[in-house]
Design an enzyme around this catalytic site. Structure first.
Site, PDB file in Angstrom:
ATOM      1  N   ASN A   7      33.719  46.513   9.705  1.00  0.00           N
ATOM      2  CA  ASN A   7      33.691  47.638  10.640  1.00  0.00           C
ATOM      3  C   ASN A   7      35.120  47.806  11.157  1.00  0.00           C
ATOM      4  OD1 ASN A   7      33.312  49.473  12.673  1.00  0.00           O
ATOM      5  ND2 ASN A   7      31.828  48.252  13.822  1.00  0.00           N
ATOM      6  N   ARG A  90      30.855  49.953   7.629  1.00  0.00           N
ATOM      7  CA  ARG A  90      30.216  50.818   8.611  1.00  0.00           C
ATOM      8  C   ARG A  90      31.089  52.059   8.749  1.00  0.00           C
ATOM      9  NH1 ARG A  90      31.281  51.272  14.792  1.00  0.00           N
ATOM     10  NH2 ARG A  90      29.620  52.702  15.347  1.00  0.00           N
ATOM     11  N   HIS A 179      24.320  55.472  16.211  1.00  0.00           N
ATOM     12  CA  HIS A 179      23.506  54.240  16.242  1.00  0.00           C
ATOM     13  C   HIS A 179      22.368  54.295  15.231  1.00  0.00           C
ATOM     14  CE1 HIS A 179      24.667  53.641  20.741  1.00  0.00           C
ATOM     15  NE2 HIS A 179      25.418  52.842  19.984  1.00  0.00           N
ATOM     16  N   ARG A 238      30.880  55.883  29.511  1.00  0.00           N
ATOM     17  CA  ARG A 238      30.640  57.304  29.226  1.00  0.00           C
ATOM     18  C   ARG A 238      29.634  57.885  30.206  1.00  0.00           C
ATOM     19  NH1 ARG A 238      29.425  55.732  23.402  1.00  0.00           N
ATOM     20  NH2 ARG A 238      31.479  55.515  22.456  1.00  0.00           N
ATOM     21  N   GLU A 382      22.645  45.291  12.972  1.00  0.00           N
ATOM     22  CA  GLU A 382      23.253  46.355  12.169  1.00  0.00           C
ATOM     23  C   GLU A 382      23.971  45.797  10.935  1.00  0.00           C
ATOM     24  OE1 GLU A 382      24.584  47.618  16.064  1.00  0.00           O
ATOM     25  OE2 GLU A 382      24.661  49.658  15.288  1.00  0.00           O
TER      26      GLU A 382
END
Ligand code: ADP
Length: 397
Positions: A7, A90, A179, A238, A382
């Site tokens: 990733n 990813r 996601h 966020r 993941e």
């Protein structure tokens, strides 16, 4: 067979060496401060942890160093890189091109490049990671696993924004959702636990970045993140949903430009901005316990937003068989799970407070026997999904 899962971020590189058949993680780690100085945090099979300072001027040196630590001296977990069968990457944005994971070809790489305007911070780093692997391990296949792919099943009425339609056609302006790898994995686990042919599942992925997904018969029909990961829930830094009118207001009042506003809403808002304490929920929970007003309000805001979406998605799904909690907060913060579920008894959702508080590993159920809806805690994985997708695609090829 082993899969190297990568990733690549703008100045970081996360990696895991996984056996896709057994889910065994041989080694994992994170290279940080690439292009600045370089630090590697490396873990061998969950037992041995190392922190190494190593100059990493570019991602190339970082990937070379990862391959080196996996194969050399007393840190080695494989004899040589030939034991790595393929690399799974990813990739944050697959736009409308990619509805599932794919083997990386010239054409695929070009499409990931075309999508840079939609993910200017992420896709360039992924492309770099892919190209370096192609150079360093020329004989090995590379696979891209997209964060957006699972949400490509959303119906038009859910992915379009209520703006002039030309901008969807010309500028690809729409909701994509993120996601996806986690929502796919967790909803799949939930469906197996339910053991039902037709299913309505809501997945709450609550981490630093958070999103909720409504899954009907295994397909995403709506999710809270949008064109970018900024939409939806209150997250670590966020804001989540906000009146678009806030943007010109801030521009006028504070003389901010669009970059500053993006930074403000992405990095200075959310749990950090409201609490003024930290983006880490653990610290905010501690201060709330000690009576800090802003910490308390922040937690209420976060939970109310989650509740709002659970109710909205139950409306769209026509009920729910299961609500699932996953990721750092979803898996570990029993206080948040209890707050979210409390008050939703009218929907048939009854949490077992004692069961919820117990610390257990693996998939588990935390609803009361009388609850009409199951409440699952399902640890997400993941990297394992990326390794499995990579293995399956390479095997087929
Ligand atoms: P990322 O999106 O970076 O992968 P994670 O899924 O690791 O994030 O989630 C990080 C969040 O999980 C942080 O806000 C952290 O405070 C929270 N978290 C982790 N463990 C706990 C815990 N035991 N109790 C409450 N929050 C926790």
């Amino acid at each position: 067979m082993l899969i190297l899962v990568l990733n690549a971020g703008s100045s970081s590189l996360k990696y895991q060496l996984i056996n896709p058949k057994t889910a065994e993680v041989k080694a994992s780690g994170l290279c940080e401060r690439i292009g600045i100085d370089g630090v590697m945090k490396h873990e061998i099979a969950e037992h041995r942890k190392l922190e190494i300072e190593q100059p990493m001027p570019t991602h190339k040196e970082a990937i070379e160093f990862v391959l080196n630590i996996l194969t050399h001296d007393d840190t080695k977990v494989i004899e040589n890189i030939n034991e790595i069968s393929a690399i799974g990457h990813r990739v944050v944005h697959g736009g409308e091109y990619f509805k599932k994971s794919t083997l990386i070809t010239k054409d695929v790489l070009q499409k990931i490049e075309e999508l840079i305007p939609l993910a200017p911070l992420h896709n360039p780093a992924h492309i770099l990671g892919i190209k370096i692997c192609q150079e360093l391990m020329a004989d090995k296949p590379n696979v891209a696993v997209f964060d957006t792919a699972f949400h490509q099943t959303m119906p038009e009425e859910n992915y379009l924004y209520a703006v002039p339609h030309e901008d969807y056609i010309e500028h690809h302006l729409r909701k994509y959702g993120f996601h996806g790898t986690s929502h796919h994995y967790v909803s799949n686990e939930a469906i197996n636990m339910l053991n039902k042919k037709e299913s309505k599942v809501i997945v709450c992925h609550l981490g630093n970045g958070s999103s909720i997904c409504a899954v009907k018969n295994g397909k995403s029909i709506d999710t809270t993140m949008g064109l970018t990961p900024l939409e939806g829930l209150v997250m670590g830094t966020r804001s989540g949903d906000i009146d678009a009118g806030v943007i010109p207001y801030l521009m006028d009042r504070k003389g901010m430009n669009s970059h500053e506003i993006v930074d403000y809403l992405n990095k200075k808002s959310g749990i950090l901005g409201v609490s003024g304490i930290s983006s880490d929920l653990r610290e905010v929970l501690k201060e709330a316990e000690d009576g800090d007003h802003r910490a308390k309000i922040c937690i209420e805001m976060m939970c109310n937003r989650i509740k709002k979406y659970i109710c909205s998605y139950m409306g769209q799904l026509g009920g729910a068989d299961a609500i699932c909690f996953t990721a750092g907060i979803g898996e570990n913060a029993d206080v948040i799970r209890e707050k979210v579920c409390t008050g939703l008894e009218f929907l048939g959702l009854e949490i077992d407070k004692k069961e919820n508080k117990k610390r257990k590993s693996g998939n588990r159920e935390i609803q009361k026997d009388s609850s009409k809806i199951k409440i699952f805690v399902i640890p997400t994985n993941e990297e394992y999904v990326i390794a499995k997708d990579t293995y399956n695609l390479v095997k087929k090829a």
